[in-house]
Motif scaffolding. Structure first.
Motif, PDB file in Angstrom:
ATOM      1  N   GLU A 163      42.912  37.698  50.214  1.00 57.85           N
ATOM      2  CA  GLU A 163      44.189  38.388  50.019  1.00 57.85           C
ATOM      3  C   GLU A 163      44.381  38.788  48.545  1.00 57.85           C
ATOM      4  OE1 GLU A 163      46.683  36.166  53.593  1.00 57.85           O
ATOM      5  OE2 GLU A 163      47.003  35.612  51.517  1.00 57.85           O
ATOM      6  N   LEU A 164      43.946  37.875  47.620  1.00 60.99           N
ATOM      7  CA  LEU A 164      44.037  38.229  46.199  1.00 60.99           C
ATOM      8  C   LEU A 164      43.143  39.414  45.864  1.00 60.99           C
ATOM      9  CD1 LEU A 164      44.147  34.697  44.573  1.00 60.99           C
ATOM     10  CD2 LEU A 164      45.969  36.389  44.622  1.00 60.99           C
ATOM     11  N   GLU A 165      41.954  39.434  46.488  1.00 59.93           N
ATOM     12  CA  GLU A 165      41.058  40.579  46.256  1.00 59.93           C
ATOM     13  C   GLU A 165      41.707  41.883  46.749  1.00 59.93           C
ATOM     14  OE1 GLU A 165      36.829  38.126  46.567  1.00 59.93           O
ATOM     15  OE2 GLU A 165      37.477  39.449  48.193  1.00 59.93           O
ATOM     16  N   GLN A 166      42.392  41.771  47.876  1.00 57.50           N
ATOM     17  CA  GLN A 166      43.108  42.976  48.351  1.00 57.50           C
ATOM     18  C   GLN A 166      44.168  43.428  47.345  1.00 57.50           C
ATOM     19  OE1 GLN A 166      44.654  42.001  52.232  1.00 57.50           O
ATOM     20  NE2 GLN A 166      42.624  42.056  53.229  1.00 57.50           N
ATOM     21  N   SER A 167      44.905  42.415  46.790  1.00 58.80           N
ATOM     22  CA  SER A 167      45.911  42.766  45.783  1.00 58.80           C
ATOM     23  C   SER A 167      45.268  43.421  44.566  1.00 58.80           C
ATOM     24  CB  SER A 167      46.665  41.487  45.376  1.00 58.80           C
ATOM     25  OG  SER A 167      47.567  41.793  44.334  1.00 58.80           O
ATOM     26  N   GLN A 168      44.077  42.825  44.168  1.00 56.78           N
ATOM     27  CA  GLN A 168      43.372  43.409  43.016  1.00 56.78           C
ATOM     28  C   GLN A 168      42.931  44.851  43.295  1.00 56.78           C
ATOM     29  OE1 GLN A 168      40.002  41.126  41.859  1.00 56.78           O
ATOM     30  NE2 GLN A 168      39.574  42.398  40.048  1.00 56.78           N
ATOM     31  N   SER A 169      42.455  45.100  44.518  1.00 57.81           N
ATOM     32  CA  SER A 169      42.040  46.480  44.874  1.00 57.81           C
ATOM     33  C   SER A 169      43.234  47.441  44.840  1.00 57.81           C
ATOM     34  CB  SER A 169      41.385  46.472  46.262  1.00 57.81           C
ATOM     35  OG  SER A 169      42.329  46.099  47.256  1.00 57.81           O
ATOM     36  N   LEU A 170      44.377  46.874  45.302  1.00 59.51           N
ATOM     37  CA  LEU A 170      45.578  47.725  45.244  1.00 59.51           C
ATOM     38  C   LEU A 170      45.931  48.073  43.799  1.00 59.51           C
ATOM     39  CD1 LEU A 170      47.814  46.038  47.991  1.00 59.51           C
ATOM     40  CD2 LEU A 170      46.741  48.305  48.096  1.00 59.51           C
ATOM     41  N   LEU A 171      45.776  47.063  42.902  1.00 61.88           N
ATOM     42  CA  LEU A 171      46.074  47.344  41.498  1.00 61.88           C
ATOM     43  C   LEU A 171      45.104  48.370  40.919  1.00 61.88           C
ATOM     44  CD1 LEU A 171      46.876  43.729  40.247  1.00 61.88           C
ATOM     45  CD2 LEU A 171      48.467  45.640  40.474  1.00 61.88           C
ATOM     46  N   TYR A 172      43.810  48.205  41.308  1.00 61.40           N
ATOM     47  CA  TYR A 172      42.835  49.216  40.849  1.00 61.40           C
ATOM     48  C   TYR A 172      43.190  50.616  41.368  1.00 61.40           C
ATOM     49  CZ  TYR A 172      39.548  45.845  38.870  1.00 61.40           C
ATOM     50  OH  TYR A 172      38.949  44.917  38.078  1.00 61.40           O
ATOM     51  N   GLN A 173      43.642  50.666  42.599  1.00 57.25           N
ATOM     52  CA  GLN A 173      44.050  51.969  43.179  1.00 57.25           C
ATOM     53  C   GLN A 173      45.224  52.557  42.412  1.00 57.25           C
ATOM     54  OE1 GLN A 173      44.949  51.738  47.349  1.00 57.25           O
ATOM     55  NE2 GLN A 173      45.235  53.958  47.558  1.00 57.25           N
ATOM     56  N   THR A 174      46.198  51.648  42.045  1.00 56.88           N
ATOM     57  CA  THR A 174      47.343  52.119  41.242  1.00 56.88           C
ATOM     58  C   THR A 174      46.879  52.674  39.907  1.00 56.88           C
ATOM     59  OG1 THR A 174      48.752  50.455  42.269  1.00 56.88           O
ATOM     60  CG2 THR A 174      49.506  51.421  40.180  1.00 56.88           C
ATOM     61  N   GLN A 175      45.915  51.961  39.295  1.00 56.85           N
ATOM     62  CA  GLN A 175      45.400  52.426  38.001  1.00 56.85           C
ATOM     63  C   GLN A 175      44.719  53.785  38.127  1.00 56.85           C
ATOM     64  OE1 GLN A 175      42.644  49.708  36.248  1.00 56.85           O
ATOM     65  NE2 GLN A 175      42.404  50.936  34.369  1.00 56.85           N
ATOM     66  N   SER A 176      43.934  53.981  39.189  1.00 62.41           N
ATOM     67  CA  SER A 176      43.250  55.283  39.378  1.00 62.41           C
ATOM     68  C   SER A 176      44.267  56.410  39.599  1.00 62.41           C
ATOM     69  CB  SER A 176      42.279  55.201  40.552  1.00 62.41           C
ATOM     70  OG  SER A 176      42.984  54.952  41.764  1.00 62.41           O
ATOM     71  N   GLU A 177      45.323  56.066  40.359  1.00 61.02           N
ATOM     72  CA  GLU A 177      46.341  57.100  40.608  1.00 61.02           C
ATOM     73  C   GLU A 177      47.066  57.467  39.313  1.00 61.02           C
ATOM     74  OE1 GLU A 177      47.364  55.907  45.248  1.00 61.02           O
ATOM     75  OE2 GLU A 177      48.682  55.300  43.635  1.00 61.02           O
ATOM     76  N   LEU A 178      47.305  56.423  38.460  1.00 62.66           N
ATOM     77  CA  LEU A 178      47.932  56.737  37.174  1.00 62.66           C
ATOM     78  C   LEU A 178      47.013  57.585  36.306  1.00 62.66           C
ATOM     79  CD1 LEU A 178      49.591  53.300  36.357  1.00 62.66           C
ATOM     80  CD2 LEU A 178      50.750  55.431  36.880  1.00 62.66           C
ATOM     81  N   GLU A 179      45.710  57.277  36.381  1.00 65.36           N
ATOM     82  CA  GLU A 179      44.760  58.109  35.622  1.00 65.36           C
ATOM     83  C   GLU A 179      44.758  59.555  36.139  1.00 65.36           C
ATOM     84  OE1 GLU A 179      41.550  54.546  34.546  1.00 65.36           O
ATOM     85  OE2 GLU A 179      41.088  56.069  36.052  1.00 65.36           O
ATOM     86  N   GLN A 180      44.871  59.711  37.449  1.00 72.51           N
ATOM     87  CA  GLN A 180      44.968  61.080  38.010  1.00 72.51           C
ATOM     88  C   GLN A 180      46.222  61.793  37.510  1.00 72.51           C
ATOM     89  OE1 GLN A 180      44.751  60.680  42.243  1.00 72.51           O
ATOM     90  NE2 GLN A 180      42.553  60.181  42.268  1.00 72.51           N
TER      91      GLN A 180
END
Length: 934
Positions: free
Chosen positions: A646-663
């Motif tokens: 579940e923590l890994e899922q949260s981490q992936s979500l954070l990475y996704q947020t970071q990529s979207e901010l970079e976009q």
């Protein structure tokens, strides 16, 4: 009733205008208000008789303020400096005035220079003193001497005057006038003094130029330029005429020189004194008058004497009375004087005979037109080129048996001068061949003018007696003014058996054009050719200018429409950018909320860390229980693995947020990069609009692309906003999951004591997540800064667009000014066409008038107006280039041609048998010849 009050300011073409008024109103209807002694009778304003229609003279306009309120006030003005210079030299060379108290006397006797003359109070502000300070708009008409011909034509239309001759010019008598005025205008100090002393006149002249420009609807700035050009043309014409009167030595073998001048001349081997009395013609009168008086003095007394043309009375004195030569009858058709019978020579009864007849320079003008000044010629409508020969035959018929006659005429090349005929040897031969005068009854002796010299007192001339054959080349008016040779014709009546024959056909002689007319014709021909070439160039330039103007107008209209569209699009882009800015602000606030949530998660994780430390101590206490709960640990391990996923899922979500901010950040960079080319395109649009239409079209395309990119940017920003909303939801889910994880950790508190090592790994993962969240927060701050920079660039772009719009309006106004200047140039070209058309020679104008009258006569005949036809044909006789017989034939030929062009056939029998045609033929054929005056 007085109709016109004309103020004659000296040297403003007043003498020429007076000559025209004499033609229009008649001299008997004009009251000349000049100095006392120059008028037959002086009247006060209230005493002027009603038969006077015009008042003309040197007087201030206020003199008649309280009189003749319905009379039209007219004044002619001139540039004050040129007026004073002309006036000085005119007064300087007038006949000597024996009155040192007048300014003219001072100029002539004390040789007052023009510098001193400029300071005399009598000549300061002459124009202002004649107008009495009144506004020029109070006058009915204000003419300018520099535009005399144009303004005169305008005044003629305003007053409804009939046609008149306007070739009279009051020339300065000084032959060095042109050279003198050049010296004056080269003295800048003198010119400055004249300007300073005549400020009121200069202001008045400027007012006159503005008044004329407004009256004619012409540019004001054009008036002084055209005045200067006309002034130059006038001075050039005056200099050309004076050049013909300057000292001139004719270099021919055997001819005399002015160095040999003396007071006498030889004629028929007899010595005569030159006539020194200046009345009107100082050239041939110098020899004609003494020869004529000698002829009269030699007559037997008493004698019945006739003088044809009133000439000798102007030169008589007490000596002629002593000689007994004043007792004679004088006939002159037009000159009204005491003792002069106003009769036509040709109407004198043949039964009345005379012992002697004398005629001085008169018969050559009988039956001819009047000259330009109206002082010479017979004023005949229908000229007869052989009327002078018929006049000589009439004189011979009037002589008694053994009677004598003396006649002088200009002699040399046979010339038709319109108002005179210059005799030639072939022309004189017709006296015996056609008119029956016996050859032995005619004696001809000739004199030639060798040289003429102008002095302060008058003229010195040299005349020499030559054979007629030697004078075949002599022309009237060249190289000296007036006759350059004369023939003295002496008639002796041999018998009374003489039958006067006047109804004879004209002989086919070749009449030459006068020297002055020929010279003017050649000059006008050359000028016409030059004018035609210049006109062709002007027309070509005008066509090119018109095409360029049309293209410029089309480009201007197209550019204006494109700029309006661009302006609209830019306004739309600005509004869209403002919406995007608002959306970016909203995104920023959402990111700030997300950051707050991340801070909250971080605080919760720190609390969890504290709990983990506490758990570690508890695990150390319960280490002893670890072995007991190993089986439970395995179960807890499975739960831990689930928590880790579940923590890994949260981490992936954070990475996704970071990529979207970079976009989002890349999208913002893309917006900035797209705004920068848009700004460069706007600057490029401004330069390209000034250069050509094609670049503006390209600019429009680029603006459309920019608009499309902005629309794409808007859609991408909307997508980014949607993704941010999704990220927020995912973060909220992650928070919920973290809360669940905390509950599970509390439940498995005992189990975690056993799995301390595994929890430490989880703690490391959490620290990594915290660092990643801090990096995301920094990225969000950087994104906010970039958004602010983008907003500043948008504001800068908006200001630059406003500046571009202002410059575009200025460009549009400059194009409008260019269009106006082009219209002004076109009007100038049309004006030059009008000025060039006025250089046409008199013969061309006369022929055009003749053709117009002929066509009007035919048109009146087609309408059935035969009386109108007769009037138009009668008027055409005044300007026909043909003889009477040739003119009638030309009428018929043109009537037939006009009818043929219309598709009709002229009924010649009906035309020539009509009463109007017959009456017209009778008047044309039976026209009478007449006598002229001097």
């Amino acid at each position: 009733m007085v109709e016109l009050i004309v103020v004659h300011v000296p040297k403003t073409a007043g003498a020429t205008f007076q000559f025209i008024l004499n033609q229009v109103y008649g001299g008997e209807h004009i009251y000349y208000d000049y100095l006392e002694g120059s008028r037959p009778k002086v009247y006060q304003p209230a005493e002027i008789p009603s038969e006077f229609r015009v008042i003309h003279g040197h007087f201030p306009i206020s003199k008649y303020d309280n009189f003749f309120p319905d009379a039209k006030r007219i004044i002619w003005l001139r540039h004050p400096v040129h007026l004073l210079v002309s006036l000085y030299f005119y007064w300087l060379h007038l006949p000597l005035v024996n009155n040192n108290h007048t300014i003219v006397g001072k100029i002539q006797t004390s040789r007052m220079g023009i510098d001193e003359f400029a300071d005399q109070p009598e000549v300061r502000n002459i124009l202002y003193r004649h107008t009495c300070g009144k506004k020029l708009s109070d006058f009915y008409f204000v003419g300018l001497q520099e535009f005399f011909q144009e303004d005169l034509s305008e005044l003629k239309i305003m007053l409804g005057w009939a046609n008149f001759r306007n070739s009279y010019e009051n020339l300065n008598p000084n032959p060095k006038y042109h050279e003198d005025i050049q010296k004056v205008f080269a003295d800048q100090k003198l010119i400055d003094k004249l300007v300073e002393n005549n400020q009121q006149d200069l202001a008045l002249y400027e007012e006159a130029l503005i008044l004329r420009a407004n009256r004619r609807k012409e540019p004001i700035l054009r008036q002084p330029l055209m005045a200067e050009w006309n002034r130059y043309q006038y001075q050039l014409r005056q200099f050309t005429q004076l050049l013909k009167q300057t000292n001139f030595n004719v270099e021919k073998t055997g001819e005399a020189s002015m160095k040999e001048w003396k007071k006498t001349f030889l004629f028929k081997k007899q010595e005569f004194y030159y006539n020194r009395i200046r009345f009107n013609n100082p050239t041939e009168r110098a020899v004609e008058i003494p020869i004529a008086f000698n002829f009269l003095a030699g007559l037997q007394k008493p004698a019945n004497v006739l003088e044809v043309g009133n000439v000798l009375s102007h030169y008589e004195n007490h000596l002629s009375e002593t000689l007994g030569i004043t007792s004679r009858r004088i006939v002159d058709k037009l000159e009204v004087e005491v003792g002069v019978d106003n009769e036509d020579l040709m109407d004198l009864p043949s039964d009345k005979k005379y012992d002697a007849i004398v005629s001085i320079s008169t018969v050559g003008q009988i039956g001819q037109k009047g000259n330009a000044s109206g002082g010479y010629g017979d004023q005949e409508e229908n000229r007869d080129l052989e009327a002078p020969l018929k006049a000589i035959a009439k004189i011979y018929d009037l002589l008694a048996p053994d009677g004598k006659a003396l006649i002088t005429v200009p002699f040399g090349k046979l010339i038709d001068g319109e108002w005179y005929i210059q005799f030639s040897k072939e022309y004189l031969y017709l006296l015996g061949k056609k008119y029956g005068i016996p050859k032995e009854a005619v004696s001809v002796n000739c004199l030639k003018l060798i040289d003429r010299e102008t002095t302060d007192r008058g003229f010195n001339v040299l005349w020499e007696e030559l054979d007629a054959l030697e004078l075949s080349y002599v022309e009237y008016g060249s190289p000296f003014s007036q006759a350059n040779a004369i023939a003295v014709i002496e008639l002796s009546k041999l018998s009374s058996d003489f039958h006067l024959k006047l109804n004879v056909e004209p002989s086919p002689l070749l009449y030459n054009m006068p020297y002055e007319t020929r010279t003017e014709f050649e000059q006008n021909k050359a000028l016409l050719q030059q004018t035609q070439s210049e006109l062709a160039e002007f027309q070509l330039q005008l066509q090119l200018s018109q095409s360029e103007v049309e293209q410029s107008q089309a480009l201007q209209h197209q550019t204006q429409s494109e700029l309006e569209q661009s302006k609209l699009q830019l306004h739309q882009t600005q509004s869209e950018l403002e919406q995007s800015k608002l959306q970016l602000h909203q995104t920023q606030s959402e990111l700030e909320q997300s950051q707050a949530i991340q801070y909250l998660i971080q605080s919760e994780l720190e609390q969890s860390k504290a709990i983990q430390y506490q758990t570690q101590s508890e695990l150390e206490q319960s280490q002893s229980l670890l072995y007991q709960t190993q089986s439970e640990l395995e179960q807890s391990q499975s739960l831990l693995y689930q928590t880790q996923s579940e923590l890994e899922q949260s981490q992936s979500l954070l990475y996704q947020t970071q990529s979207e901010l970079e976009q989002s950040q890349s999208l913002l960079y893309q917006i900035q990069s797209e705004l920068e080319p848009s700004q460069s395109l706007l600057y490029q649009t401004q330069s390209e609009l000034e250069q050509s239409q094609a670049i503006q079209q390209q600019t429009q395309n680029e603006l459309e692309q920019s608009q499309l990119q902005l629309h794409q940017t808007q859609s991408e920003l909307e997508q980014s906003q949607l993704q941010l909303h999704q990220t927020q939801n995912e973060l909220e889910q992650s928070k919920l999951q973290l809360h669940q994880t905390q509950n599970e950790l509390e439940q498995s508190k005992l189990q975690l004591h056993q799995t301390q090592s595994e929890l430490e790994q989880s703690q490391a993962i959490q620290h990594q997540t915290q660092s990643e969240l801090e990096q995301s927060q920094a990225i969000q701050h950087q994104t906010q800064i970039e958004l602010e920079q983008s907003q500043a660039l948008q504001h800068k772009t908006q200001s630059e667009l406003a500046q571009f719009q202002l410059e575009l309006r200025q460009t549009q106004s400059e194009l409008a000014q260019s269009h106006l200047q082009l219209h002004q140039t076109q009007s100038e070209v049309e004006r030059l066409k009008f000025l060039q058309a006025r250089v046409r020679e008199t013969e061309v104008k006369s022929q055009m008038q003749y053709k117009d009258l002929l066509w009007e006569g035919w048109y009146a005949y087609c309408k059935g107006d035969r009386a109108g036809m007769a009037n138009f044909l009668k008027e055409s006789l005044k300007c026909t280039p043909f003889s009477t017989t040739e003119t009638v034939l030309d009428w018929l030929e043109n009537f037939a041609r006009f009818s043929s062009e219309k598709g009709d056939i002229l009924d010649t029998n009906t035309l020539v048998n009509s009463a109007e045609w017959k009456e017209l033929m009778r008047r044309s054929i039976n026209g009478k010849t007449g006598l002229t005056i001097h």
